[in-house]
Scaffold this motif. Structure first.
Motif, PDB file in Angstrom:
ATOM      1  N   ASP A  19      24.764  -4.347  19.221  1.00 56.80           N
ATOM      2  CA  ASP A  19      24.168  -3.599  20.342  1.00 56.80           C
ATOM      3  C   ASP A  19      22.683  -3.370  20.107  1.00 56.80           C
ATOM      4  N   LYS A  22      20.483  -6.276  21.112  1.00 56.08           N
ATOM      5  CA  LYS A  22      20.249  -6.318  22.565  1.00 56.08           C
ATOM      6  C   LYS A  22      19.216  -5.289  22.984  1.00 56.08           C
ATOM      7  N   LEU A  23      19.337  -4.070  22.486  1.00 58.75           N
ATOM      8  CA  LEU A  23      18.387  -3.013  22.853  1.00 58.75           C
ATOM      9  C   LEU A  23      16.967  -3.330  22.391  1.00 58.75           C
ATOM     10  N   SER A  25      15.735  -6.306  21.650  1.00 58.52           N
ATOM     11  CA  SER A  25      15.253  -7.466  22.400  1.00 58.52           C
ATOM     12  C   SER A  25      14.765  -7.059  23.786  1.00 58.52           C
ATOM     13  N   ARG A  26      15.553  -6.219  24.470  1.00 57.24           N
ATOM     14  CA  ARG A  26      15.137  -5.738  25.801  1.00 57.24           C
ATOM     15  C   ARG A  26      13.858  -4.923  25.724  1.00 57.24           C
ATOM     16  N   HIS A  27      13.807  -4.017  24.762  1.00 60.16           N
ATOM     17  CA  HIS A  27      12.642  -3.123  24.657  1.00 60.16           C
ATOM     18  C   HIS A  27      11.355  -3.902  24.412  1.00 60.16           C
ATOM     19  N   ARG A  29      11.014  -7.099  25.047  1.00 59.04           N
ATOM     20  CA  ARG A  29      11.008  -8.253  25.952  1.00 59.04           C
ATOM     21  C   ARG A  29      11.078  -9.581  25.189  1.00 59.04           C
ATOM     22  N   SER A  31      13.731 -12.730  23.661  1.00 54.24           N
ATOM     23  CA  SER A  31      15.066 -13.308  23.758  1.00 54.24           C
ATOM     24  C   SER A  31      15.790 -12.907  22.466  1.00 54.24           C
ATOM     25  N   GLU A  32      17.095 -12.906  22.505  1.00 59.29           N
ATOM     26  CA  GLU A  32      17.837 -12.562  21.277  1.00 59.29           C
ATOM     27  C   GLU A  32      17.521 -13.563  20.173  1.00 59.29           C
ATOM     28  N   ALA A 151      13.318   2.685  22.462  1.00 61.90           N
ATOM     29  CA  ALA A 151      14.288   1.601  22.645  1.00 61.90           C
ATOM     30  C   ALA A 151      15.662   2.139  23.030  1.00 61.90           C
ATOM     31  N   PRO A 154      17.343   3.740  27.365  1.00 64.31           N
ATOM     32  CA  PRO A 154      18.296   3.288  28.395  1.00 64.31           C
ATOM     33  C   PRO A 154      19.728   3.760  28.187  1.00 64.31           C
TER      34      PRO A 154
END
Length: 178
Positions: A19, A22-23, A25-27, A29, A31-32, A151, A154
């Protein structure tokens, strides 16, 4: 008495790192795959070498360097850095026990995982030198704590809010060993 994660806690810890990838990577921006370019693994206390055990932090981040002998690398790469997140089961479990059920294992593990992966990312990107002086490492710890909080925004909910409140930037989440 040394304590280790139970058979039910080990998958929770593993899921926290999935998890966290993913967090983070999103934060940032990414890619995994971008995050995974920073080579790392995670070990629990039962599988750590003696120098990877630390008594005053939830985790210790160790850096290892692998160098290929000259001429043996067809792509010109002579080696790479590798990070190991060394979870200190006993310290984590003691914190959960001391919090008298306010701090739950799963959100604490997610916080630790995000925090450590941000360290790996920042070291891998060259944002800070792993061998920086202690004063710089203290500053880095505060930066990483703040990035961790952002991070995790969300997914903030009651259990995570308690973790964030209890473990302010003044608490030592991890240590670095080279």
């Amino acid at each position: 008495m040394v304590r280790y994660f139970s058979q039910t806690q080990i998958p929770v810890a593993a899921r926290a790192f999935n998890d966290a990838e993913k967090l983070v990577s999103r934060h940032f921006r990414l890619s995994e795959n971008d995050l995974r370019k920073n080579k790392y693994d995670v070990k629990t206390l039962a599988f750590l070498e003696q120098h990877e055990v630390k008594g005053d932090a939830f985790a210790q981040l160790c850096k290892y360097s692998y160098e290929k002998p000259s001429g043996l690398s067809p792509d010109g790469k002579e080696g790479f850095d590798f990070y190991r997140v060394c979870l200190q089961d006993n310290i984590i479990l003691d914190a959960v026990d001391r919090a008298n059920s306010f701090i739950k294992f799963s959100p604490l593990m997610l916080y630790i995982a995000v925090h450590e992966l941000i360290h790996v990312l920042r070291f891998g990107n060259g944002d800070i030198d792993f061998n920086a002086p202690d004063e710089d490492k203290e500053t880095e710890e505060k930066i990483v704590h703040n990035l961790t909080r952002r991070a995790l925004q969300p997914i903030r909910q009651n259990d995570m809010d308690i973790v964030l409140d209890c473990f302010s930037s003044e608490f030592k989440i991890s240590d670095l060993y080279n």
